[in-house]
Design an enzyme around this catalytic site. Structure first.
Site, PDB file in Angstrom:
ATOM      1  N   GLY A 285      37.784  40.434  35.901  1.00 12.45           N
ATOM      2  CA  GLY A 285      36.936  41.456  36.514  1.00 12.45           C
ATOM      3  C   GLY A 285      35.989  40.756  37.461  1.00 12.45           C
ATOM      4  O   GLY A 285      36.112  39.577  37.657  1.00 12.45           O
ATOM      5  N   CYS A 286      35.059  41.427  38.101  1.00 15.73           N
ATOM      6  CA  CYS A 286      34.296  40.686  39.089  1.00 15.73           C
ATOM      7  C   CYS A 286      33.216  41.466  39.801  1.00 15.73           C
ATOM      8  O   CYS A 286      33.052  42.636  39.603  1.00 15.73           O
ATOM      9  CB  CYS A 286      35.216  40.143  40.157  1.00 15.73           C
ATOM     10  SG  CYS A 286      36.493  39.122  39.469  1.00 15.73           S
TER      11      CYS A 286
END
Ligand code: SF4
Ligand code: SF4
Lengths: 501, 368, 239
Positions: B13-14
């Site tokens: 994710g980010c």
């Protein structure tokens, strides 16, 4: 009796207390198993004629009948099984090639059952298929290598002819002759209703069904039965049948007895004459000849119809498919080892060809390795049994799946594997007018529509679980598959990892 | 042993952020760091990175190769290979500063190169294709060498760490460019590998991405038909290749390419004017293997512009804001406010709606 | 009491808010998440941009934001009030079971998703501007009201509103001629009785953001209700 006697495979068990002597079973059994004994006022059964089609069971109003395996056995032998032994007796009695029908029943690995599907957890979300848009529309046909632009700079959207399906499932080719008029009617109706296509098989197209042309694939096989210009123009696509999974390398043979009336007119051969499809197309002895046939059909139909080439899954299928992809064909249909048939030599059916899962995986990878996967679409069949099989096939790389046996089952077939006798009690694989009338085409069509609708819902559920909301993002998505209990080589060919990896 | 990118596919994710000056004004690296820092919660210290455009004005006509080396042996081998293909006008260590959080740094080199005309001519391909192939070949065949940036007048800087630490390590404040993208990574199960951090770059393309796509293998297997090799097995890598393929090799516009990867639903297409329906249907049919499903928000950097795009269901958030001639993009509004508290406008683009921002309306000073 | 948010972690800030009973002003807020999570009392005023999950599980407190809020505002909120003097991001009011959320301007995707009602709890979500796609997805109860007072020319709602709706009511201040609803809901012009139901919310909206209530009269409202509580029954066959 005596040396030729082969003990019946099944026993007809009747609960006499339930039996009301209504004689429905007697009427329902075209094999003449049931009879009424006037003197003793009871029903009798000649179980040696029973094929276990379950027709009498389904229609007995008091549910008095059961068909069970005959407990009579040979001495146990894992090598010389009862079927092997009985087949020897049959051939010792008559010097014939054993004939069977439907797909191979042998206990070979079904790879679909050893592949499991992924689902999203945490790192990306599953999608709720009931509410969010879930797309299963598929286009089949050649895609050009590069986009082109019109003089005004906009995209030139012209493509070679494409087939548009509302879901990634079609009906396999089943000829009029091997199956009844009512079966074709039901298939045509269901195809139109669900936005897909049915396939005439090699027996021509009955004049009543020209109206369903937009949902019809017309087949051209080695016997060229019923093939003429109107026929070619009637369908949405033309399929050249090179082979089928149940009998690779073998032609077809519809006995003269089935070539009656309408069948004769549709096939354009005299009544009562045998309809023989040679093993090869006698104008195709090599791959460049295939190209010639593909283009002769395209010319005949002014390049308006995609051409499908159907082949059986055989050992060298990847190279064969690559050759077909370069032949000008728009779509390749590959039929696997377990594919069904109306009649095939038993030895061929059970011993020739390879499972569709391996063939598909090898072909898809090969076409990609050669950079020509976009030249063709892939339809696979033989045998697709559930929506999960469809999902696995698409993830392995198929564009769409074709179902034959599953469609017949939906119409009532009980897989008794006696299609070649022409006495199908369910009115499917028969031309006997009394039997044909047993299949109500409207009901059969409704059941087919139900089946496809249900499968499409299940496909969407499975896709949603994977977080995929359009079928094209599933195609060739092998990361979504894992094998269980498969060896390294099998995994390598399937191009998937083992579960736990 | 835990495997790194390329040996295994690692979901992550980010957080993403980007800034661009539409008039080509220089923006210091510290600006983008201020933005990405506010989204600390969205990364886990296992990857951070930045791409800057217009940062090498003195060498703007040369391809800037940034390379990670495991050791000097790998460097010698790789340099020999480079010399065979390119004229190297400058080779140097990329300046870094010690940061306690950044550990296990590889050797990090930078080269400004020009392809040898004779080699390009011999292969009968254009220069950019030549560079792309050279990068692909070195990354797939040279052990211990990894080219992670290869565009003209642009550079990617990335490492294992939180983005603000990575910026400190690379002394990002020493660079200034007309646009920047940034990424903070939240991979699920990896010690993190420098090469696996974002942005992923090829030529002047760079991609930062938030989300995990579900169409990965479909996209990978499709794009690999055209000479690309997905070494890292990451989403950014395949997304970069897809844009390179559609825009550079197919000649599609960014808007058309966006309709491939974030295609409108059939029901949405059915409501468009006829001509558009035809085009969108054609695009979906023709490049069906490049539809990206699952959540993503990406910023694609290129010479002279940025493209921001959300997946068609908009499963990841993204906001775009304007202030004067500067456009800001980030996963969260807070990140934009950290770069510029006082904005002229701010909005959330719709799922599948590309936001394309170019410098001087697409006219770059170096004519790219 | 005034608090500088930049000096706090979300945990420390929430500890402080829980200990207070009167109004608290949180200033200089830039992306701090989870503010007011589960809070049952007091009033929180926020200046700046609060981070995601503002007022999640809110249980009675009142939160007012002077500006925009990010994603998942009022997630699974039970009771209380959230007032946003700006835009909200995606999934605002996700699964809220009670309480009220007032948004002055626009809302992102999936707003009011799976809002439900239970016993006396009837949540309400009022959006002054427009809403993104999937508005009221799976709505199972409560009111979603979108007023369309935005002036950017964008439609009042994006694609696929009300998918899976099986309870509650949605009001859109529009004739909805260009809005495509799914099969299992009915959209009709709102009648006097419908309007009476939402009057208190509209009044509060005008109050909170200082609007003249004339906009209520000058455009038609459409009300959307589900046809059945069990829209997907026919999808399954026992096996
Ligand atoms: S052949 Fe079919 S109908 Fe006849 S007895 Fe056997 S199961 Fe019954
Ligand atoms: S089609 Fe008829 S004969 Fe053939 S297997 Fe099915 S029920 Fe038996």
């Amino acid at each position: 009796m005596g040396i030729d006697f082969i003990s019946a495979e099944f026993d007809v068990v009747r609960d006499d207390a339930r039996c009301t002597r209504c004689r429905v079973c007697e009427k329902q059994c075209a094999n003449g198993v049931h009879a009424y004994d006037e003197k003793n006022r009871r029903m009798t059964a000649d179980e040696t004629k029973c094929v276990n089609c379950q027709r009498c069971v389904a229609f007995c109003p008091t549910r008095a009948i059961k068909i069970v395996r005959n407990p009579n056995t040979f001495r146990d032998n894992a090598n010389w099984t009862a079927s092997v032994v009985n087949e020897i007796y049959k051939q010792a009695s008559k010097p014939g090639v054993l004939l069977s029908s439907m797909g191979a029943p042998k206990n070979l690995p079904v790879y679909f059952d050893r592949i499991l599907i992924n689902a999203s957890q945490v790192t990306n979300p599953p999608i709720d298929p009931l509410r969010e848009p879930m797309e299963t529309r598929v286009f089949l046909g050649k895609k050009p290598e590069k986009i082109r632009r019109r003089p005004d700079g906009r995209l030139d959207c012209a493509l070679e002819p494409q087939l548009e399906l509302a879901l990634p499932i079609l009906f396999s080719g089943m000829s009029y002759g091997s199956v009844s008029y009512n079966v074709h009617k039901a298939l045509a109706t269901a195809a139109r209703e669900t936005g897909t296509l049915y396939n005439t098989g090699e027996g021509g197209l009955h004049k009543d069904f020209y109206a369903y042309g937009a949902n019809t694939i017309v087949q051209v096989a080695s016997g060229r039965f019923g093939v003429h210009k109107d026929y070619l123009e009637a369908g949405a696509a033309i399929e050249i049948k090179m082979g089928q999974g149940a009998k690779p390398g073998i032609g077809g043979h519809l006995t003269g007895a089935k070539v009656s009336g309408d069948v004769s007119a549709t096939r354009m051969i005299p009544e009562g004459s045998d309809a023989i499809s040679p093993a090869p197309h006698h104008d195709i002895y090599s791959i460049e000849d295939l190209r010639q046939l593909v283009y002769s059909l395209k010319e005949a139909t002014a390049y308006k119809k995609p051409v499908i080439v159907k082949v059986a899954a055989v050992h060298n299928i990847a190279a064969i498919a690559s050759g077909i992809a370069r032949s000008g064909a728009d779509i390749i249909a590959i039929d696997g080892y377990r594919g069904g048939t109306g009649a095939a030599p038993t030895r061929i059916r059970d011993n020739v060809g390879i499972p569709i899962e391996l063939a598909l995986a090898a072909v898809d990878q090969r076409l990609r390795d050669e950079g020509i996967r976009n030249n063709v679409s892939l339809i696979v069949s033989g045998s697709i049994r559930t929506a999960a099989d469809v999902v696995k096939a698409v993830a392995l790389g198929a564009d769409a799946c074709a179902i034959g046996t599953a469609a017949l089952l939906a119409m009532g077939c009980r897989l008794c594997r006696s299609c070649h006798t022409g006495k199908c009690n369910w009115g499917i694989a028969t031309q006997d007018p009394a039997l044909v009338a047993r299949l109500n085409p409207d009901i059969a069509a409704r059941r087919l529509i139900n089946l496809l609708t249900a499968w499409n819902r299940e496909i969407k559920e499975l896709m949603g679980g994977m977080g995929i909301n359009s079928i094209e993002a599933l195609r060739g998505n092998r990361l979504m598959l894992r094998g269980v209990g498969l060896n390294e080589k099998e995994l390598e060919i399937l191009g998937i990892a083992h579960a736990g990896e | 042993m835990l495997q790194k990118e390329g040996q295994v596919r690692i979901p992550s994710g980010c957080a993403i952020a980007a800034v661009i000056s539409k008039t080509g004004e220089k923006i210091g690296g510290e600006k983008i760091v201020a933005g990405i820092r506010t989204m600390h919660e969205r990364s886990n210290g296992l990857g951070g990175g930045f791409a800057g455009y217009g940062i090498y004005p003195d060498y703007k006509d040369f391809y800037a190769l940034h390379v990670f080396y495991d050791d000097n042996g790998a460097r010698t081998d790789c340099e020999n290979a480079l010399k065979d293909l390119f004229e190297i006008v400058k080779a140097e260590n990329i300046p870094t500063r010690k940061n306690p959080a950044i550990k296990d740094a590889p050797l990090i080199w930078r080269y400004f190169v020009a392809p040898l005309p004779s080699r390009v001519a011999a292969m009968q391909i254009d220069e950019r294709e030549f560079v792309a192939r050279a990068v692909t070949r070195i990354n797939s065949t040279f052990r211990g060498a990894y080219i992670f940036s290869s565009g003209k007048n642009t550079g990617t800087f990335k490492a294992v760490g939180f983005p603000e630490e990575v910026a400190d390590f690379y002394r990002l404040e020493d660079y200034a460019g007309y646009s920047w993208t940034a990424h903070g990574r939240y991979p699920t199960n990896t010690p993190g590998w420098w090469g696996g951090a974002h942005p992923f770059s090829l030529l002047d393309w760079s991609v930062v991405h938030n989300g995990e796509i579900s169409s990965y293998d479909t996209n990978r297997r499709f794009i690999e038909m055209f000479g690309y090799k997905c070494h890292l097995k990451t989403d950014t890598e395949v997304i970069t290749y897809i844009f390179d393929y559609l825009v550079r090799r197919q000649g599609m516009t960014l808007r058309e390419a966006s309709s491939v990867v974030a295609a409108p639903f059939w029901t949405t297409i059915a409501r468009k004017p006829e001509e558009e329906q035809r085009e969108l249907t054609y695009i979906r049919n023709m490049f069906s293997g490049l539809l990206i499903t699952g959540p993503f928000s990406i910023v694609l950097g290129f010479s002279g512009g940025l493209l921001a795009l959300n997946d068609r269901l908009k499963l990841r958030s993204m906001v775009v804001a304007e202030k004067g001639n500067t456009t800001y993009i980030a996963s969260e509004e807070a990140a934009i406010r950290a770069m510029e508290p006082d904005l002229d406008s701010i909005r959330s683009p719709m799922g599948g709606e590309p936001v394309i921002v170019t410098v001087n309306k697409g006219v770059l000073e170096d004519g790219n | 009491m005034k608090i500088d948010a930049s000096l706090y972690t979300h945990r420390a800030l929430n500890d402080l808010l829980r200990s207070r009973t009167d109004e608290t002003s949180v200033e200089n807020c830039l992306g701090l998440r989870f503010i007011g999570s589960g809070l049952s009392h007091g009033t929180v005023l926020i200046d700046g941009v609060p981070g995601n999950a503002l007022g999640a599980y809110l249980d009675g407190a009142k939160i007012i934001v002077n500006g925009n809020a990010q994603d998942a505002v009022g997630d699974t909120m039970n009771k209380g009030e959230i007032i946003i003097r700006g835009n909200v991001g995606d999934a605002a009011g996700y699964a809220m079971r009670g309480g009220e959320i007032y948004v002055e301007k626009n809302a992102g995707y999936r707003v009011g998703i799976h809002m439900k009602a239970y016993k006396n709890n009837r949540p309400a979500l009022i959006i002054g501007g427009r809403a993104g796609s999937f508005l009221g997805e799976y709505q199972a109860g409560g009111f979603i009201i979108v007023l369309g007072l935005n002036d950017d020319g964008m439609p009042i709602v994006g694609n696929f509103p009300c998918t899976g709706m099986h309870g509650g009511k949605m009001f859109l201040r529009s004739d909805c001629r260009d809005v495509f609803f799914p099969e299992q809901v009915t959209a009709r012009p709102a009648g006097a009785e419908d309007m009476a139901e939402i009057k208190p919310y509209l009044e509060k909206f005008c109050d909170a953001f200082h609007y003249n209530p004339s906009f209520i009269e000058n455009a038609p409202f459409t009300v959307v209700t589900p046809d059945t509580q069990n829209p997907y029954k026919q999808m399954y066959v026992a096996n």
